[in-house]
Design a protein around this motif. Structure first.
Motif, PDB file in Angstrom:
ATOM      1  N   LEU A 185       0.827  -1.204   0.000  1.00 16.95           N
ATOM      2  CA  LEU A 185       0.000   0.000   0.000  1.00 16.95           C
ATOM      3  C   LEU A 185       0.859   1.251   0.000  1.00 16.95           C
ATOM      4  O   LEU A 185       0.606   2.195  -0.756  1.00 16.95           O
ATOM      5  N   THR A 196      -2.704   7.016   1.254  1.00 16.72           N
ATOM      6  CA  THR A 196      -2.901   5.588   1.511  1.00 16.72           C
ATOM      7  C   THR A 196      -4.367   5.266   1.773  1.00 16.72           C
ATOM      8  O   THR A 196      -4.848   4.192   1.393  1.00 16.72           O
ATOM      9  N   LYS A 200      -6.405   2.713  -0.534  1.00 14.02           N
ATOM     10  CA  LYS A 200      -6.991   1.530   0.097  1.00 14.02           C
ATOM     11  C   LYS A 200      -8.460   1.397  -0.263  1.00 14.02           C
ATOM     12  O   LYS A 200      -8.938   0.298  -0.593  1.00 14.02           O
TER      13      LYS A 200
END
Length: 314
Positions: A185, A196, A200
């Motif tokens: 990630l 992030t 995600k």
């Protein structure tokens, strides 16, 4: 001696797949007819063989032989059976396929696709030829080509993909995973320039849709699925449309036909559109999808797949 109906249907199956290849989403190469009434190889970054038999005047044993021949070929991705519609033929086909369910070949039954043709079809009748070809084209494109070439892509998948509120992001992620792989990630977030948290969320959306796959339900290492690759290919051709170079006169009839089956009416969006979208467009999956394509094109964040060109027949 094959009947005119038998020959017409076998030739039509090949013509339909060869014509569909003009969409630029895959290439076509006719194969050997030694064992089958028709056979071809559909190519992208893989090679998938489609072979088929045509049932017109077979008896009971003929149906059994046809199905057995189709299912015993290991390298066939799709086994096509174009059959004359009758109660007797449908009953016998059900008996034959049922007999394979208790054998080691039961898993191969999922490759079999049956297309029924009206029992009174007359190949000498021009109107009958035209209507039969059109119906066969629609059914084969909707089922066979969508499932084999486009990885089972559906209109619902397209709508869910387009519904992301971050224009261009899903395409950038798919392209990155395909070309550079997904390692973590943090590293992917840094490379793409996304936070992030946003990355995600978008990764999870693409995973739920089925455009990304992983060995774990919790994710980790991802790769692009067949349907995800098909979405990239379609968006690349939509980008060609926006840039005015989809084909001669910026038209591609076969691509338009496939898009229509996926609920994509790209002709409703003028080429040359930017990444912005009107309030009315927020209700249109096509407008939302085209916004993603336009924005990714502006950002330069996608490695766009080139069209797959038709291979010469052998």
């Amino acid at each position: 001696m094959p009947s005119p109906e038998h020959d017409f249907l076998s030739d039509s199956a090949l013509k339909i797949m060869e014509s569909a290849a003009k969409s630029g989403l895959f290439s076509y190469q006719e194969g050997s007819r030694k064992l089958f009434d028709f056979s071809c190889d559909l190519k992208k970054d893989w090679s998938k063989i489609v072979s088929g038999q045509t049932l017109w005047k077979h008896d009971r044993d003929g149906i059994d032989k046809d199905i057995r021949t189709l299912l015993t070929q290991r390298d066939v991705a799709a086994a096509v059976y174009i059959a004359r519609h009758s109660t007797q033929n449908k009953r016998r086909l059900a008996e034959v396929t049922g007999s394979f369910r208790d054998t080691p070949m039961r898993e191969r039954l999922s490759r079999l696709r049956v297309f029924w043709v009206p029992g009174d079809f007359d190949a000498d009748n021009e109107n009958a030829r035209d209507s039969t070809y059109d119906n066969l084209r629609y059914e084969m494109t909707k089922d066979l080509l969508m499932q084999v070439v486009l990885g089972g892509l559906t209109p619902q998948d397209v709508s869910r993909f387009a519904a992301s509120g971050r224009p261009g992001y899903p395409l950038a992620i798919l392209s990155h995973v395909k070309t550079q792989r997904y390692r973590s990630l943090s590293s992917t977030s840094k490379t793409l320039g996304f936070s992030t948290q946003i990355l995600k969320e978008e990764i999870q959306r693409l995973f739920v849709i089925g455009f990304l796959e992983s060995e774990s339900l919790q994710g980790g290492i991802y790769w692009v699925s067949d349907s995800g690759n098909a979405m990239l290919d379609i968006c690349s051709r939509l980008r060609d449309y926006l840039n005015g170079n989809l084909g001669e006169g910026n038209e591609n009839v076969e691509f338009q036909h496939i898009c229509r089956l996926l609920g994509i009416d790209y002709l409703s969006v003028p080429h040359g559109v930017t990444g912005s979208i009107t309030k009315e467009g927020l209700q249109s999956p096509t407008a939302l999808l085209m916004q993603h394509v336009a924005q990714a094109n502006i950002d330069g964040s996608v490695e766009w797949p080139e069209p797959y060109f038709t291979l010469p027949s052998v």
